[in-house]
Design a protein around this motif. Structure first.
Motif, PDB file in Angstrom:
ATOM      1  N   LEU A 111      81.521  21.447  42.222  1.00  0.00           N
ATOM      2  CA  LEU A 111      81.618  22.893  42.051  1.00  0.00           C
ATOM      3  C   LEU A 111      80.666  23.626  42.985  1.00  0.00           C
ATOM      4  O   LEU A 111      81.063  24.502  43.739  1.00  0.00           O
ATOM      5  N   GLU A 112      79.384  23.270  42.945  1.00  0.00           N
ATOM      6  CA  GLU A 112      78.421  23.950  43.805  1.00  0.00           C
ATOM      7  C   GLU A 112      78.757  23.712  45.272  1.00  0.00           C
ATOM      8  O   GLU A 112      78.600  24.607  46.109  1.00  0.00           O
ATOM      9  N   GLY A 113      79.226  22.481  45.577  1.00  0.00           N
ATOM     10  CA  GLY A 113      79.583  22.201  46.960  1.00  0.00           C
ATOM     11  C   GLY A 113      80.729  23.075  47.432  1.00  0.00           C
ATOM     12  O   GLY A 113      80.717  23.573  48.567  1.00  0.00           O
ATOM     13  N   ALA A 114      81.710  23.275  46.546  1.00  0.00           N
ATOM     14  CA  ALA A 114      82.853  24.113  46.920  1.00  0.00           C
ATOM     15  C   ALA A 114      82.412  25.545  47.169  1.00  0.00           C
ATOM     16  O   ALA A 114      82.783  26.173  48.167  1.00  0.00           O
ATOM     17  N   ILE A 115      81.603  26.089  46.264  1.00  0.00           N
ATOM     18  CA  ILE A 115      81.132  27.468  46.418  1.00  0.00           C
ATOM     19  C   ILE A 115      80.210  27.583  47.621  1.00  0.00           C
ATOM     20  O   ILE A 115      80.356  28.483  48.457  1.00  0.00           O
ATOM     21  N   ASN A 116      79.259  26.676  47.734  1.00  0.00           N
ATOM     22  CA  ASN A 116      78.300  26.767  48.840  1.00  0.00           C
ATOM     23  C   ASN A 116      78.985  26.613  50.190  1.00  0.00           C
ATOM     24  O   ASN A 116      78.656  27.323  51.146  1.00  0.00           O
ATOM     25  N   GLY A 117      79.961  25.691  50.266  1.00  0.00           N
ATOM     26  CA  GLY A 117      80.663  25.515  51.524  1.00  0.00           C
ATOM     27  C   GLY A 117      81.403  26.778  51.935  1.00  0.00           C
ATOM     28  O   GLY A 117      81.357  27.199  53.093  1.00  0.00           O
ATOM     29  N   ALA A 118      82.071  27.403  50.967  1.00  0.00           N
ATOM     30  CA  ALA A 118      82.800  28.633  51.260  1.00  0.00           C
ATOM     31  C   ALA A 118      81.847  29.759  51.642  1.00  0.00           C
ATOM     32  O   ALA A 118      82.089  30.515  52.579  1.00  0.00           O
ATOM     33  N   LEU A 119      80.730  29.869  50.919  1.00  0.00           N
ATOM     34  CA  LEU A 119      79.792  30.950  51.194  1.00  0.00           C
ATOM     35  C   LEU A 119      79.071  30.752  52.515  1.00  0.00           C
ATOM     36  O   LEU A 119      78.777  31.720  53.226  1.00  0.00           O
ATOM     37  N   LEU A 120      78.777  29.522  52.869  1.00  0.00           N
ATOM     38  CA  LEU A 120      78.157  29.285  54.174  1.00  0.00           C
ATOM     39  C   LEU A 120      79.120  29.682  55.289  1.00  0.00           C
ATOM     40  O   LEU A 120      78.711  30.244  56.312  1.00  0.00           O
ATOM     41  N   ASP A 121      80.409  29.408  55.072  1.00  0.00           N
ATOM     42  CA  ASP A 121      81.406  29.807  56.060  1.00  0.00           C
ATOM     43  C   ASP A 121      81.457  31.330  56.180  1.00  0.00           C
ATOM     44  O   ASP A 121      81.501  31.883  57.286  1.00  0.00           O
ATOM     45  N   ILE A 122      81.431  32.019  55.031  1.00  0.00           N
ATOM     46  CA  ILE A 122      81.427  33.474  55.039  1.00  0.00           C
ATOM     47  C   ILE A 122      80.162  34.002  55.705  1.00  0.00           C
ATOM     48  O   ILE A 122      80.199  34.916  56.529  1.00  0.00           O
ATOM     49  N   ALA A 123      79.019  33.412  55.372  1.00  0.00           N
ATOM     50  CA  ALA A 123      77.760  33.874  55.956  1.00  0.00           C
ATOM     51  C   ALA A 123      77.764  33.703  57.467  1.00  0.00           C
ATOM     52  O   ALA A 123      77.229  34.536  58.203  1.00  0.00           O
ATOM     53  N   ARG A 124      78.382  32.629  57.954  1.00  0.00           N
ATOM     54  CA  ARG A 124      78.480  32.442  59.410  1.00  0.00           C
ATOM     55  C   ARG A 124      79.359  33.526  60.035  1.00  0.00           C
ATOM     56  O   ARG A 124      79.074  34.032  61.120  1.00  0.00           O
ATOM     57  N   GLN A 125      80.432  33.879  59.325  1.00  0.00           N
ATOM     58  CA  GLN A 125      81.277  34.964  59.817  1.00  0.00           C
ATOM     59  C   GLN A 125      80.487  36.273  59.865  1.00  0.00           C
ATOM     60  O   GLN A 125      80.590  37.043  60.822  1.00  0.00           O
ATOM     61  N   LEU A 126      79.693  36.509  58.820  1.00  0.00           N
ATOM     62  CA  LEU A 126      78.870  37.711  58.797  1.00  0.00           C
ATOM     63  C   LEU A 126      77.839  37.678  59.918  1.00  0.00           C
ATOM     64  O   LEU A 126      77.568  38.689  60.570  1.00  0.00           O
ATOM     65  N   ALA A 127      77.255  36.493  60.141  1.00  0.00           N
ATOM     66  CA  ALA A 127      76.231  36.376  61.189  1.00  0.00           C
ATOM     67  C   ALA A 127      76.819  36.685  62.556  1.00  0.00           C
ATOM     68  O   ALA A 127      76.163  37.303  63.408  1.00  0.00           O
ATOM     69  N   ALA A 128      78.062  36.265  62.779  1.00  0.00           N
ATOM     70  CA  ALA A 128      78.693  36.514  64.071  1.00  0.00           C
ATOM     71  C   ALA A 128      78.997  37.993  64.268  1.00  0.00           C
ATOM     72  O   ALA A 128      79.081  38.474  65.398  1.00  0.00           O
ATOM     73  N   GLN A 129      79.113  38.725  63.164  1.00  0.00           N
ATOM     74  CA  GLN A 129      79.485  40.136  63.255  1.00  0.00           C
ATOM     75  C   GLN A 129      78.272  41.067  63.133  1.00  0.00           C
ATOM     76  O   GLN A 129      78.354  42.231  63.529  1.00  0.00           O
ATOM     77  N   ALA A 130      77.185  40.583  62.585  1.00  0.00           N
ATOM     78  CA  ALA A 130      76.018  41.442  62.360  1.00  0.00           C
ATOM     79  C   ALA A 130      74.765  40.585  62.478  1.00  0.00           C
ATOM     80  O   ALA A 130      74.339  39.966  61.520  1.00  0.00           O
ATOM     81  N   GLY A 131      74.171  40.554  63.663  1.00  0.00           N
ATOM     82  CA  GLY A 131      73.079  39.622  63.893  1.00  0.00           C
ATOM     83  C   GLY A 131      71.703  40.226  63.955  1.00  0.00           C
ATOM     84  O   GLY A 131      70.730  39.537  64.226  1.00  0.00           O
ATOM     85  N   MET A 132      71.561  41.534  63.741  1.00  0.00           N
ATOM     86  CA  MET A 132      70.249  42.151  63.875  1.00  0.00           C
ATOM     87  C   MET A 132      69.452  42.095  62.573  1.00  0.00           C
ATOM     88  O   MET A 132      70.004  41.813  61.508  1.00  0.00           O
ATOM     89  N   GLU A 133      68.168  42.353  62.668  1.00  0.00           N
ATOM     90  CA  GLU A 133      67.280  42.270  61.500  1.00  0.00           C
ATOM     91  C   GLU A 133      67.470  43.507  60.627  1.00  0.00           C
ATOM     92  O   GLU A 133      67.406  44.640  61.106  1.00  0.00           O
ATOM     93  N   ARG A 134      67.690  43.293  59.342  1.00  0.00           N
ATOM     94  CA  ARG A 134      67.929  44.394  58.415  1.00  0.00           C
ATOM     95  C   ARG A 134      67.519  43.981  56.997  1.00  0.00           C
ATOM     96  O   ARG A 134      67.307  42.805  56.701  1.00  0.00           O
ATOM     97  N   THR A 135      67.429  44.981  56.128  1.00  0.00           N
ATOM     98  CA  THR A 135      67.255  44.735  54.699  1.00  0.00           C
ATOM     99  C   THR A 135      68.597  44.981  54.011  1.00  0.00           C
ATOM    100  O   THR A 135      69.393  45.817  54.451  1.00  0.00           O
ATOM    101  N   ALA A 136      68.845  44.234  52.936  1.00  0.00           N
ATOM    102  CA  ALA A 136      70.123  44.375  52.236  1.00  0.00           C
ATOM    103  C   ALA A 136      69.934  44.121  50.751  1.00  0.00           C
ATOM    104  O   ALA A 136      68.980  43.461  50.322  1.00  0.00           O
ATOM    105  N   ILE A 137      70.861  44.663  49.976  1.00  0.00           N
ATOM    106  CA  ILE A 137      70.950  44.378  48.543  1.00  0.00           C
ATOM    107  C   ILE A 137      72.326  43.799  48.271  1.00  0.00           C
ATOM    108  O   ILE A 137      73.270  44.028  49.033  1.00  0.00           O
ATOM    109  N   VAL A 138      72.430  43.038  47.187  1.00  0.00           N
ATOM    110  CA  VAL A 138      73.707  42.438  46.807  1.00  0.00           C
ATOM    111  C   VAL A 138      74.118  42.979  45.443  1.00  0.00           C
ATOM    112  O   VAL A 138      73.432  42.749  44.441  1.00  0.00           O
TER     113      VAL A 138
END
Length: 335
Positions: A1-28
């Protein structure tokens, strides 16, 4: 379960990193179920996995707590949905959006599939015990934002309400952990705000007051749920019946109070109502359609007893959906 979620989220985070790479603060803003608009055990686990994954692939993104201070300091906002794919049991779509709060634009977005038949889709305690189950304007704005293409505006009302959303998130967490006094205090603070006049606030006020034995205050809060639902043509209350009958499954006094407040709110308006009944999937399709209509008619009769003017003409119509539109659980008698 954690592997499935983490794998998907790491993929999403990489997509986000490719689109927004500058230093910022964020909330979730806590992730939601894409269909119900509720927080579930699965969305909570996805949320934690997201928080854990972001530093690994977005080291320049500083995540702040989703609270009053965090909403003042953050430049970016992350929100997301976990949505079951009905055509493929056990399959889900995880969507995460990154919005720039200053410009109001979605600046990055990631989507990833998850396949896991063991995900727990049960709602959190706050949502499981909420009397009204609808996606109001605030929740719809949240979900709409996750679906916006990069470069398009996030939902304006949703972004404007982020400070209050953070306050409500704290209140929901307090309720989930049985801190009734804290939940009531935080919900009451939200109710003092113009943008706090929303379903989560009134659900929370109702439930916290009930937990504290403040029945008069709870009934007043439910009256606001009824008024808001009628004003927006969007009122669904969780009245449960014994299988195969029109008799309440426990909580008869509570349900009577709900119907009393709905009747009063309806009587004070010029609206016509349609009462819709539902059933589980046990039994035949035709039998359940008849039963759902009988349940709707029983509720109409109760509303008219509380407010006789509702019985005039066609102010209150009835309709039975059978098992076609399950709004709570899986549609079985036990869930």
């Amino acid at each position: 379960l954690e592997g499935a979620i983490n794998g998907a989220l790491l993929d999403i985070a990489r997509q986000l990193a490719a689109q927004a790479g500058m230093e910022r603060t964020a909330i979730v803003d806590p992730l939601l179920d894409g269909r119900s608009g509720q927080q579930t055990k699965a969305t909570q686990r996805a949320m934690q996995a997201l928080v854990d994954a972001v530093p690994k692939v977005l080291p320049k993104l500083n995540l702040l707590p989703f609270d009053e201070a965090g909403t003042r300091q953050s430049a970016w906002l992350i929100n997301g949905t976990l949505t079951a794919q009905q055509a493929q049991p056990g399959s889900y779509r995880l969507t995460v959006a990154l919005s720039d709060r200053a410009s109001g634009l979605v600046i990055a977005r990631g989507v990833a599939p998850i396949t896991d038949a063991q995900l727990d889709l049960a709602p959190t305690r706050f949502y499981a015990e909420s009397p009204s189950l609808v996606r109001d304007r605030a929740i719809q704005g949240y979900i709409d934002t996750t679906e916006k293409p990069v470069g398009q505006p996030a939902d304006t009302l949703y972004l404007e309400q982020i400070p209050t959303a953070a306050l409500l998130a704290e209140a929901q967490d307090a309720y989930d952990h049985e801190r009734w006094d804290d939940a009531l205090k935080l919900m009451s603070a939200a109710a003092q705000r113009d943008d706090g006049q929303q379903l989560r606030t009134f659900n929370g006020l109702y439930m916290a007051n009930m937990k504290l034995g403040r029945t008069a205050e709870a009934e007043e809060a439910f009256g606001k749920i009824a008024a808001l639902g009628l004003a927006t043509s969007n009122l669904a209350v969780k009245i449960l019946f014994k299988p195969g009958t029109t008799e309440f499954m426990g909580e008869a006094d509570t349900y009577a109070m709900w119907l009393r407040q709905i009747a009063r709110a309806a009587q004070g308006s010029s609206l016509c109502l349609t009462v819709v009944g539902h059933t589980s999937k046990t039994g035949t399709e035709q039998g359940n359609r008849v039963l759902s209509l009988r349940r709707a008619q029983a509720m109409r009769d109760r509303l008219v007893r509380e407010a006789p003017p509702l019985g005039r003409g066609l102010r209150v119509r009835t309709e039975g959906k059978g098992w076609d539109e399950t709004i709570v659980g899986t549609g079985t008698d036990d869930l």
